[in-house]
Design a protein around this motif. Structure first.
Motif, mmCIF file in Angstrom:
data_model
loop_
_atom_site.group_PDB
_atom_site.id
_atom_site.type_symbol
_atom_site.label_atom_id
_atom_site.label_comp_id
_atom_site.label_asym_id
_atom_site.label_seq_id
_atom_site.Cartn_x
_atom_site.Cartn_y
_atom_site.Cartn_z
ATOM 1 N N ASP A 1 3.419 1.231 3.203
ATOM 2 C CA ASP A 1 4.778 0.809 2.617
ATOM 3 C C ASP A 1 5.514 1.786 2.040
ATOM 4 O OD1 ASP A 1 4.428 -2.473 3.078
ATOM 5 O OD2 ASP A 1 2.466 -2.031 2.156
ATOM 6 N N PHE A 2 4.746 2.764 1.522
ATOM 7 C CA PHE A 2 5.810 3.978 0.876
ATOM 8 C C PHE A 2 4.814 5.237 0.687
ATOM 9 C CE2 PHE A 2 4.151 3.568 -3.512
ATOM 10 C CZ PHE A 2 3.383 2.360 -3.615
ATOM 11 N N ILE B 1 0.745 -0.972 0.000
ATOM 12 C CA ILE B 1 -0.018 0.047 -0.149
ATOM 13 C C ILE B 1 0.798 1.164 -0.050
ATOM 14 C CG2 ILE B 1 -1.619 1.490 1.205
ATOM 15 C CD1 ILE B 1 -2.884 -1.280 2.241
ATOM 16 N N GLY B 2 0.595 2.345 -1.154
ATOM 17 C CA GLY B 2 1.250 3.434 -1.132
ATOM 18 C C GLY B 2 0.418 4.616 -1.198
ATOM 19 N N VAL B 3 0.887 5.754 -0.720
ATOM 20 C CA VAL B 3 0.217 6.930 -0.660
ATOM 21 C C VAL B 3 1.152 8.035 -1.482
ATOM 22 C CG1 VAL B 3 -0.867 8.661 0.538
ATOM 23 C CG2 VAL B 3 -0.937 6.327 1.727
ATOM 24 N N GLY B 4 0.365 8.470 -2.475
ATOM 25 C CA GLY B 4 0.998 9.493 -3.109
ATOM 26 C C GLY B 4 0.416 10.879 -3.243
ATOM 27 N N VAL C 1 9.480 3.181 2.183
ATOM 28 C CA VAL C 1 10.175 4.030 1.315
ATOM 29 C C VAL C 1 9.316 5.351 1.510
ATOM 30 C CG1 VAL C 1 11.045 4.635 -1.061
ATOM 31 C CG2 VAL C 1 11.065 2.034 0.089
ATOM 32 N N VAL C 2 10.246 6.506 1.466
ATOM 33 C CA VAL C 2 9.603 7.728 1.545
ATOM 34 C C VAL C 2 10.516 8.678 0.518
ATOM 35 C CG1 VAL C 2 9.251 9.977 2.795
ATOM 36 C CG2 VAL C 2 9.040 7.719 3.875
ATOM 37 N N GLU C 3 9.755 9.011 -0.714
ATOM 38 C CA GLU C 3 10.265 9.688 -1.560
ATOM 39 C C GLU C 3 9.533 10.943 -1.843
ATOM 40 O OE1 GLU C 3 13.237 10.445 -3.653
ATOM 41 O OE2 GLU C 3 13.419 8.129 -3.522
ATOM 42 N N THR C 4 9.915 11.915 -1.366
ATOM 43 C CA THR C 4 8.868 13.405 -1.474
ATOM 44 C C THR C 4 9.738 14.524 -1.562
ATOM 45 O OG1 THR C 4 9.183 13.551 1.025
ATOM 46 C CG2 THR C 4 7.165 12.454 0.346
ATOM 47 N N ALA C 5 11.215 14.213 -2.325
ATOM 48 C CA ALA C 5 11.955 15.453 -2.582
ATOM 49 C C ALA C 5 11.406 16.103 -3.767
ATOM 50 C CB ALA C 5 13.364 14.986 -2.994
ATOM 51 N N TRP C 6 11.248 17.447 -3.807
ATOM 52 C CA TRP C 6 10.928 18.208 -5.104
ATOM 53 C C TRP C 6 12.018 18.268 -5.997
ATOM 54 C CZ3 TRP C 6 8.966 22.763 -1.761
ATOM 55 C CH2 TRP C 6 7.593 22.577 -1.772
ATOM 56 N N ILE D 1 10.790 -1.952 -2.016
ATOM 57 C CA ILE D 1 10.146 -2.768 -1.118
ATOM 58 C C ILE D 1 10.103 -4.220 -1.066
ATOM 59 C CG2 ILE D 1 7.796 -2.591 -0.183
ATOM 60 C CD1 ILE D 1 7.280 0.106 -1.302
ATOM 61 N N GLU D 2 9.861 -4.610 -2.460
ATOM 62 C CA GLU D 2 9.910 -5.963 -2.603
ATOM 63 C C GLU D 2 11.065 -6.862 -2.459
ATOM 64 O OE1 GLU D 2 6.262 -6.018 -6.244
ATOM 65 O OE2 GLU D 2 8.479 -6.109 -6.902
#
Ligand code: SF4
Length: 462
Positions: A100-101, A78-81, A125-130, A118-119
């Motif tokens: 999960d991310f 499950i991921g949130v974007g 995992v967090v990936e929120t850089a501009w 993740i797999e």
């Protein structure tokens, strides 16, 4: 051979987010994930969030609660974007341990890497850089994911340089970056190869586009791409509605006669607090000039009701503005404070409007809008309208569905192929849709568009 994995994307918010969902689907297709129309049998669930309004955030949390079962039963990732992910990554990860991310709008292209990590590494995992403007690469739409559609979104810019005091976009999507116009035109041309005849150029503030030519020129050039019949765009700021853009509406009939021009309030005092950079008089001057250039153009708007410090008198000015302009449609919402915004921080100082007062004001405004919309729609009964056929009617499978140039929804009896331009005799009208029967076909698409669910439509919009 390993069975193919399935993904499901739940999209919240506006057309920008629907467009981002399409790009996510394309990124996942590259790693052999196929879309599924329901979360129950998905191996990967993504919530593409919006934080414009508080309610959308609440809806995201309740959806996450529902998808927890799929995680328990199938081990789905499950991921949130989207914007909430960008702004509330810490809160989401703390509050929802089975996420999960988390990834921001600029990390869509990295989805395959994120999922692989993740797999294989079993980490969150967090990936929120501009990505700053020089390095930002706009995701290129893959025309294959547009098979089955005759109307598509094309991203022309991202972010916003305005500082409207209620808005989270500058905090979640960063500064404006425009996509080079040659890339935009190439993408439009590629989309026409699968039957797309209508494109909507999207961006948070499209009419401040600076991708090598002005936004007006971009519209005019898009209209010249072979097989493009209709050009639309969303969304605009009134202070960027230039004379050049108005002129484009006068000279180019393929630019559709619909303009979404958010006014937000009819009170100058409130507009100053909102940092909207125009007065009501300036808004009306632009609107009147636009209506003179394109008589009959449909104008829709956004309004925030109960902004901090909004008095009864301020609200009456908004009501009067709407009564005078008689918008074709409006999206009116009660104000809700958003994190990090000036209005959110100053709400107490400016004076919060009690919830019941906000609701009453909204009800009055909505009642007025229903009346205005019906005034526009009712006289169309008995008339013939041009419709671009988009597919089956959502209310009745055996009917067709499409839109008029003014962006009015039409459900009708007929059998014209998807992508046809047809004439429809209007037989009934409600405030939100027309109903009728097909008369003659005006033109067919350049390719046959299959009547299948489009590939990337593995999503629901909440
Ligand atoms: S112009 Fe639109 S996107 Fe930009 S800050 Fe204002 S409301 Fe937000």
């Amino acid at each position: 051979m390993q069975p193919q994995k399935r993904y499901f994307i739940h999209t919240f918010g506006c057309q920008m987010n629907v467009n981002d969902t399409n790009r996510m689907g394309e990124a996942l297709a590259g790693m052999s994930y196929a879309p599924t129309p329901t979360a129950d049998n998905a191996d990967l669930i993504i919530l593409n969030t919006c934080s414009i309004r508080e309610k959308a955030e609440d809806k995201m949390l309740s959806a996450l609660g529902r998808y927890r079962q799929v995680k328990l039963q199938r081990g789905a990732l499950i991921g949130v974007g989207g914007c909430v992910a960008q702004q509330e990554k810490k809160k989401i990860l703390e509050k929802v341990p089975y996420v999960d991310f988390v990834f921001g709008p600029d990390a869509i292209g990295k989805l395959p890497d994120i999922v692989s990590r993740i797999e294989t590494e079993k980490v969150r995992v967090v990936e929120t850089a501009w990505v700053d403007s020089e390095n930002y690469v706009f995701p290129q739409a893959d025309p294959k994911t547009s098979v089955g559609r005759t109307t598509e979104f094309v991203t022309v810019m991202k972010g916003c340089d305005n500082v409207c005091s209620f808005c989270v976009v500058p905090h979640t999507r960063g500064r404006e970056v425009s996509r080079p116009f040659t890339d935009v035109l190439q993408e439009v041309a590629r989309l026409t190869t699968v039957g797309v005849r209508e494109v909507t150029l999207v961006g948070q503030n499209v009419n401040s586009y600076r991708g090598g030519i002005s936004f007006a020129q971009l519209l005019l050039r898009t209209a010249q791409v072979p097989n493009v019949e209709r050009v639309r765009f969303t969304t605009s700021h009134p202070h960027d509605l230039s004379d050049e853009l108005i002129e484009a509406f006068r000279v180019e009939p393929k630019i559709m006669p619909h303009f979404h021009l958010p006014v937000q309030s009819g009170s100058n005092e409130v507009l100053v607090k909102m940092k909207r950079d125009y007065t009501v008089a300036a808004y009306m001057e632009r609107l009147n000039k636009l209506r003179a250039a394109r008589p009959g153009i449909a104008v829709t708007t956004d309004i925030i009701v109960g902004f901090p410090g909004e008095t009864d008198e301020d609200f009456e000015k908004t009501y009067q503005l709407c009564a005078d302009v008689r918008f074709d449609g409006q999206f009116a919402f009660v104000y809700s404070p958003r994190p990090k915004t000036v209005a959110g921080l100053k709400e107490v100082e400016w004076g919060p409007v009690p919830h019941e007062v906000k609701v009453k004001r909204l009800e009055r405004l909505n009642a007025l809008q229903r009346q205005c919309s019906l005034e526009v729609m009712a006289p169309l009964v008995g008339q013939t309208v041009e419709v671009l056929v988009e597919g089956h009617s959502r209310t009745r499978e055996d009917r067709r569905f499409g839109r008029t140039p003014h962006n009015r929804v039409v459900n009708f009896d007929g059998d014209a192929p998807i992508g046809s331009l047809v004439e429809v005799q209007v037989e009934a009208a409600s405030q939100s849709a027309l109903s009728g029967r097909q008369l003659k076909t005006l033109s067919l698409p350049n390719v046959v568009i299959p009547e299948v669910a489009p590939v990337a439509e593995s999503c629901v919009v909440g």
